[in-house]
Design an enzyme around this catalytic site. Sequence first.
Site, PDB file in Angstrom:
ATOM      1  N   CYS A   1       2.181  -7.840 -19.459  1.00 23.66           N
ATOM      2  CA  CYS A   1       2.244  -6.559 -18.933  1.00 23.66           C
ATOM      3  C   CYS A   1       3.316  -5.728 -19.700  1.00 23.66           C
ATOM      4  O   CYS A   1       3.756  -6.111 -20.574  1.00 23.66           O
ATOM      5  CB  CYS A   1       2.169  -6.420 -17.461  1.00 23.66           C
ATOM      6  SG  CYS A   1       3.811  -7.242 -16.793  1.00 23.66           S
TER       7      CYS A   1
ATOM      8  N   CYS B   1       0.784  -0.980   0.128  1.00 21.56           N
ATOM      9  CA  CYS B   1      -0.007  -0.214   0.188  1.00 21.56           C
ATOM     10  C   CYS B   1       1.134   1.297  -0.025  1.00 21.56           C
ATOM     11  O   CYS B   1       0.576   2.266  -0.386  1.00 21.56           O
ATOM     12  CB  CYS B   1      -0.905   0.292   1.254  1.00 21.56           C
ATOM     13  SG  CYS B   1      -2.203  -1.238   1.164  1.00 21.56           S
TER      14      CYS B   1
END
Length: 411
Positions: free
Chosen positions: A369, A200
């Site tokens: 990706c 986070c």
Amino acid sequence: MRPSVDSSSEASLDELGPDELARYSRHLGLAEVGAVGQTRLKRASVLIVGAGGLGSPAALYLAAAGVGRLGIVDFDTVDVTNLQRQLLHDTASVGHRKTTSARQRLESINPLVRVETIDEELTSTNALEIIREYDVVIDGTDNFRTRYLTNDACVILGRPNVYGSVLRFEGQASVFAAADGPCYRCLFPEPPPPGLVPSCADAGVLGVLPGLVGTIQATEAVKLILGIGDTLVGRLLLVDALQMRFRTIQLRRDPACPACGTRELRALIDYDEFCGTRTPARNAVGQPSGGPRAGTQAVNPPRARAVHDITPRELAERLQRGDALEVIDVREPYEWRIARIEGARLIPLARVAGASTELARDRDIVLYCHHGQRSRTAGHILIAQGFERVWNLAGGIARWSAEVDSSVPMY
Ligand SMILES: [Zn+2]
């Protein structure tokens, strides 16, 4: 547990003082809780591992609900970046121990609850001793090391482990290690390679999200104590706050799980070694603060070995042959604008877990990706959801551009 007016209810009423009858009156009026249930809550104990983003709402609601004994394990101090979501702490507590502000806050909400603070890191040495003293555990950790440790200790001791994790706009919750349900290892047998999953701190988290998921954890803990309703045992709840979508996927106990299946794991292990993290991780619910320490992410990649690699040349050949493939680009929309592989579909990594119902299970899925890391994570997510034909484009679109199609811009 069954409703109110019987002899056990009378006996339970005797256990609750006038102040408790008033304080918990909204519980007493519920047939599913009543005096019997409130007494159960009063006699119960819950350990919250991590006084951070998830542990905050969980602790606040469990204290307010009248859980008799609340344990809080955390060895961290309050940082100003915590305040965006860790509501146990306030501006004045910056620089102080999290356990100190947690205790003050919880005692001011409900002085009838006994708050026990454990101002140390949960480790293989102390975990069994600490967890043994509680009926239910809430996992509010932010790192894989503590998450596996908590899981294994709960399985060994037979304590339900109410799991939650968050990252960006997405969260997960479940109840592991219940008598008849799977454990965290059944879902994620292996930790991701260090550094693969963003934390986070790196990827951000919407401050409200751990509030949402931590409150779900508190709800599950209360239901487990009361023995009411259908808990998240055997189910993984996926929360997408951006779309405000809630989905659950069924989980099964893995008979080969070393913790809850074969039960060969009878003692705690070295979790730094297991997770490949040599430096001790911080332990602060909801909001992790380093690459491999990120345990609260919504994208725990399990089964690292089960995602097969495909090279750009192999993919090009298969596309040329007209094989039925689903090529999924898991990058961000801005990257998609820069460059893309023709025929691919954009599903950014954070949306993969929630988008799996849109994907065909009867054909090969090739994920890509930029360089091949995020797509590997996406592959793990899909495999955790039961997909079997998942491929990862090795080297990502960068290698595709270098080896197959130089008209695709490099960036
Ligand atoms: Zn298991």
